[in-house]
Motif scaffolding. Sequence first.
Motif, PDB file in Angstrom:
ATOM      1  N   GLU A 706     -31.812 -29.928  29.586  1.00  0.00           N
ATOM      2  CA  GLU A 706     -30.422 -29.916  30.026  1.00  0.00           C
ATOM      3  C   GLU A 706     -29.549 -30.596  28.982  1.00  0.00           C
ATOM      4  O   GLU A 706     -30.006 -31.470  28.239  1.00  0.00           O
ATOM      5  CB  GLU A 706     -30.268 -30.612  31.379  1.00  0.00           C
ATOM      6  CG  GLU A 706     -30.668 -32.073  31.366  1.00  0.00           C
ATOM      7  CD  GLU A 706     -30.570 -32.701  32.739  1.00  0.00           C
ATOM      8  OE1 GLU A 706     -30.320 -33.915  32.801  1.00  0.00           O
ATOM      9  OE2 GLU A 706     -30.738 -31.970  33.735  1.00  0.00           O
ATOM     10  N   SER A 737     -30.200 -25.953  31.303  1.00  0.00           N
ATOM     11  CA  SER A 737     -29.027 -26.241  32.133  1.00  0.00           C
ATOM     12  C   SER A 737     -27.960 -26.898  31.267  1.00  0.00           C
ATOM     13  O   SER A 737     -28.238 -27.879  30.562  1.00  0.00           O
ATOM     14  CB  SER A 737     -29.412 -27.163  33.293  1.00  0.00           C
ATOM     15  OG  SER A 737     -30.410 -26.572  34.082  1.00  0.00           O
ATOM     16  N   GLY A 767     -25.117 -22.944  38.638  1.00  0.00           N
ATOM     17  CA  GLY A 767     -26.273 -23.579  39.253  1.00  0.00           C
ATOM     18  C   GLY A 767     -26.224 -23.489  40.762  1.00  0.00           C
ATOM     19  O   GLY A 767     -25.176 -23.277  41.373  1.00  0.00           O
ATOM     20  N   GLU A 771     -28.546 -27.934  42.212  1.00  0.00           N
ATOM     21  CA  GLU A 771     -28.573 -28.081  40.759  1.00  0.00           C
ATOM     22  C   GLU A 771     -27.215 -28.508  40.194  1.00  0.00           C
ATOM     23  O   GLU A 771     -27.082 -28.712  39.006  1.00  0.00           O
ATOM     24  CB  GLU A 771     -28.997 -26.769  40.097  1.00  0.00           C
ATOM     25  CG  GLU A 771     -30.422 -26.353  40.432  1.00  0.00           C
ATOM     26  CD  GLU A 771     -30.791 -24.997  39.856  1.00  0.00           C
ATOM     27  OE1 GLU A 771     -31.948 -24.812  39.475  1.00  0.00           O
ATOM     28  OE2 GLU A 771     -29.895 -24.126  39.793  1.00  0.00           O
ATOM     29  N   VAL A 776     -22.443 -26.695  36.714  1.00  0.00           N
ATOM     30  CA  VAL A 776     -23.591 -26.485  35.819  1.00  0.00           C
ATOM     31  C   VAL A 776     -23.723 -24.989  35.563  1.00  0.00           C
ATOM     32  O   VAL A 776     -23.562 -24.174  36.481  1.00  0.00           O
ATOM     33  CB  VAL A 776     -24.896 -27.032  36.439  1.00  0.00           C
ATOM     34  CG1 VAL A 776     -26.074 -26.694  35.553  1.00  0.00           C
ATOM     35  CG2 VAL A 776     -24.792 -28.535  36.634  1.00  0.00           C
ATOM     36  N   THR A 777     -24.034 -24.615  34.333  1.00  0.00           N
ATOM     37  CA  THR A 777     -24.319 -23.218  33.987  1.00  0.00           C
ATOM     38  C   THR A 777     -25.776 -23.130  33.545  1.00  0.00           C
ATOM     39  O   THR A 777     -26.212 -23.898  32.667  1.00  0.00           O
ATOM     40  CB  THR A 777     -23.396 -22.715  32.865  1.00  0.00           C
ATOM     41  OG1 THR A 777     -22.046 -22.720  33.329  1.00  0.00           O
ATOM     42  CG2 THR A 777     -23.783 -21.290  32.460  1.00  0.00           C
ATOM     43  N   ILE A 778     -26.542 -22.213  34.169  1.00  0.00           N
ATOM     44  CA  ILE A 778     -27.951 -22.010  33.843  1.00  0.00           C
ATOM     45  C   ILE A 778     -28.043 -20.870  32.836  1.00  0.00           C
ATOM     46  O   ILE A 778     -27.603 -19.749  33.121  1.00  0.00           O
ATOM     47  CB  ILE A 778     -28.785 -21.681  35.097  1.00  0.00           C
ATOM     48  CG1 ILE A 778     -28.561 -22.754  36.179  1.00  0.00           C
ATOM     49  CG2 ILE A 778     -30.252 -21.568  34.749  1.00  0.00           C
ATOM     50  CD1 ILE A 778     -28.974 -24.136  35.744  1.00  0.00           C
TER      51      ILE A 778
END
Length: 782
Positions: A706, A737, A767, A771, A776-778
């Motif tokens: 992450e 992440s 996310g 998460e 958050v960007t996965i």
Amino acid sequence: MNARIFRVLEFNKIIDQLVEQAASSLGKDQARALKPSTNLEQVQLLQEETDQAVQIVRKHGDVPFGGITDIKPSIKRAEIGGILNPQECLQIASTIYGGKRLRRFIEQMEEPQSPLIREMVANIVPLTELETEIKQCIDDHGHVMDGASDKLRTIRTKIRTSESRIRERLEGYTRSKSKMLSDAIVTIRNDRYVLPVKQEYRQAIGGIVHDQSASGQTLFMEPQAVVDINNALSEAKAQEQAEIERILRELTIRIAVDQHALRQNVDVLTGLDFIFARAKLAQLMRAAMPKMNDQGYIEMKQARHPLLADAEVVANDIIIGADYHAIVITGPNTGGKTVTLKLVGLCTLMAQSGLQIPALDGCQLAVFNEVFADIGDEQSIEQSLSTFSSHMTNIVDILQHVDDRTLVLFDELGAGTDPQEGAALAMAILDAVVKRNARIIATTHYPELKAYGYNRAGVINASVEFNVKTLKPTYRLLIGVPGRSNAFDISRRLGLEDELIVAAKQLIGTDTKSVENMIASLDQARRGAEQDYQDAAQALDEAEQLKADLAKQWQQFEREREALYKKAEEKAEKAVAKARQEAEDIVATIREMKHQSTLKEHEWIEARKLFDEAQPSLAKKGQVIPTSKHSNQDQTLEVGDEVKLLTINQNGTIVEQIGKHDFQVQVGMMKMKVKKKDLQLVKRDDPIVKKPLATIKGASYHVKTELDLRGERFEDALQALEKYIDDALLAGYPRVSIIHGKGTGALRKGVQEFAAKHRHIASATAGAMNEGGSGVTILEFK
């Protein structure tokens, strides 16, 4: 089989123990319904299922059955058009999840020696979509969530707004007119917000009275100022209930569509729970799987009564069905004869029910169509039957059903009447049963039956051992030796004069003396055989010790040989100096390439591969660190070590040290904070090159999964992101992440635009709730 045998042999107590081992109500119900099977193939299948489950429990511990409930009534309601409540829907989702978790647990095992269990698990249908739909609508507490529908979210927003306005106005009353109130609080009556007003200020407050106190001095009034808002609130709550019913109706229809798969899952999970309950009972009893046959052959080694505590039970060897079909046991009272009868009968019922028996490995048991027993005092006052009459009534019924697929257990056969007539009846009954080729174990006190086994083919005598020195039975079963009459020896040890004992011996018949002399001779021969056995066992122990010594010497030889290999490797390391120099050259080239803006991703990765291939591979790489006998707190742990998490029995890699005794450990895609005492060093890779190559980032370089960009300027954040993506690709991560926070959304948009243009990024999604959500960007790599 006849139901009476379950009570006589206390098979129901075994069932009670089995029920306790089941994890779910479904498994408990199936355990309560357990009955012995008379089909050999079915019994063998049941035993194989139990044994495979025992192996799994022994190697992997408890099998996860959590969350599984009996959802068949709910499925039936959904099928006939009813509406399930939130708790019922949640139980269905929980059962689906429990089935998937159990399936993963079994499928992830490395051992392939569980084909029957694996075949059953393969029939569990995942139903992930249905589970997701339910979980998106209903939370873990069984409440329909706001996000179940846009309309429900709007309605609940309206409800909260109305409640806030009502409370705000009523709290104004509590501040400005507190003297008129019995208590300065806002309460609820008939689902309406009200104030506790003193009786004398009723007119001053005004509004609707919904309730009053027991004394009548306090009125619970809804002021006129909040009546309209309360009405709007009530209307919104009615709309909320209607929308919840609509959501539940749709979920119920969705559940009804998958009713067949749900029923199949429940049936499979019930069967698996029942099988593993049998396995856990086997472990509790320290039992073994018997080899089953339909030839009436029984051979149990060191068998123990399943219902007796280990401190009270004496293990015995029992063989019947090959050279002889009947055993006649003689011996004193409280010597263990009845326990032996129940042991054989109960183990037979257990084996035919798919349960393992408390004995050593290698035992054999037969599948019988019927097991009969005449044990204990069967006197019936209601039927005006004496003990003898009751026994004979039972024996007559047994004789009507005996055949070669029958096991018969007689306790004190012929007792309760004249000894001479009783002995004659006992022998006649035994002859009748023996002729029908049944398997018989009988106990008796009659001396006439001591020689019975020597006069009848297929019959053998046995006895329970009695220690004359201690005047107590040892509970050991001696097959082939009839019980002796120990009256004279016991009397002598208790102080009776020898003259009286000699006179008593002269009064007994010649035949009796001959039988007693024969028994004494057999007993002496048995003791001699036991001494020979002990001598042989001692010789075997000496041979085992010699074998252990030889093995130790061989291990010493192996260690010396390993030392020679290591020495040779050290010499070989000098010979690969040229290869090391080539590796250094590659490092220098990669460093130069890294600073060139034209360097492409695949060129960087290929260069790293060339570097890896240029390094020599020596045997000491990946050397396994032996387990220390000292405390885990004393061991030295470093970043990069492979360790075992003792609390969950999983291996991972240390990625960061937190404090003196805490470490962050990577287990698959999951990171955990673990105490040092809960870690055990498994493997530490020795460095192949002596100089650290910190500038080479690849599979051996640790990159976090992450990246936190919060607080960074937009341009600096994008530069950091670009560098991090390069490192993550070299580390071989499938996904990472990017934490950018919610804020204005500019940084999130920049990350997503960067991902859309990058040729190695397959997708960029927000996310999940657990998460970080939209903060958050996965990123998924190709």
